[in-house]
Design a protein around this motif. Sequence first.
Motif, PDB file in Angstrom:
ATOM      1  N   SER A   1       0.828  -1.215   0.000  1.00 55.65           N
ATOM      2  CA  SER A   1       0.000   0.000   0.000  1.00 55.65           C
ATOM      3  C   SER A   1       0.862   1.265   0.000  1.00 55.65           C
ATOM      4  N   LEU A   2       2.038   1.195   0.625  1.00 55.14           N
ATOM      5  CA  LEU A   2       2.944   2.350   0.625  1.00 55.14           C
ATOM      6  C   LEU A   2       3.584   2.576  -0.745  1.00 55.14           C
ATOM      7  N   ARG A   3       3.657   1.540  -1.536  1.00 52.31           N
ATOM      8  CA  ARG A   3       4.256   1.658  -2.883  1.00 52.31           C
ATOM      9  C   ARG A   3       3.277   2.213  -3.911  1.00 52.31           C
ATOM     10  N   ARG A   4       1.976   2.094  -3.618  1.00 44.98           N
ATOM     11  CA  ARG A   4       0.971   2.654  -4.546  1.00 44.98           C
ATOM     12  C   ARG A   4       0.917   4.167  -4.367  1.00 44.98           C
ATOM     13  N   ARG A   5       0.701   4.871  -5.428  1.00 41.52           N
ATOM     14  CA  ARG A   5       0.587   6.332  -5.371  1.00 41.52           C
ATOM     15  C   ARG A   5      -0.882   6.707  -5.253  1.00 41.52           C
ATOM     16  N   SER A   6      -1.155   7.641  -4.389  1.00 43.20           N
ATOM     17  CA  SER A   6      -2.493   8.191  -4.234  1.00 43.20           C
ATOM     18  C   SER A   6      -2.424   9.654  -4.677  1.00 43.20           C
TER      19      SER A   6
END
Length: 143
Positions: free
Chosen positions: A45-50
């Motif tokens: 989840s930290l690797r996905r960009r929001s």
Amino acid sequence: MITFEVEGLNALTNKLKGLPVGIAKEVRKAMNESALRVKADAISSLRRRSIGKTVLRRGIKVLVSKPGDAPNSDTGKLLESVMVSPVKGNMFKGYSVEIKAVTPYAEILEDKKRHNRPFMQPALDKNKPKIRKLIIKAVTKSI
């Protein structure tokens, strides 16, 4: 007078004596596997960009995630700080395993009232059904 003998009773008795040790071993393995799954999902989840908003942080433009999404990684320190400790405890008092991010700001980001950028709790919530299945399977396998 009728007598009968049950063959293999000694072997069964010995196996039953070892049952708590077998269950403990399998449950600890299942808990370790569960903790590693939660860690992997938190990191993912930290690797996905929001896509939130762009702000200046120490003179550098950074993309802040939307509230409710995991934080975007700026330096990678948060991502690298996610750790799993070994399972602790025993059969009689219970077991625990700790998954944590050790950066000073990890807890602040997770807090819904302050920053609302959770990444650990959603990873745990996502894995709860699988964790239950792994623990049940561990106990069943031991019996």
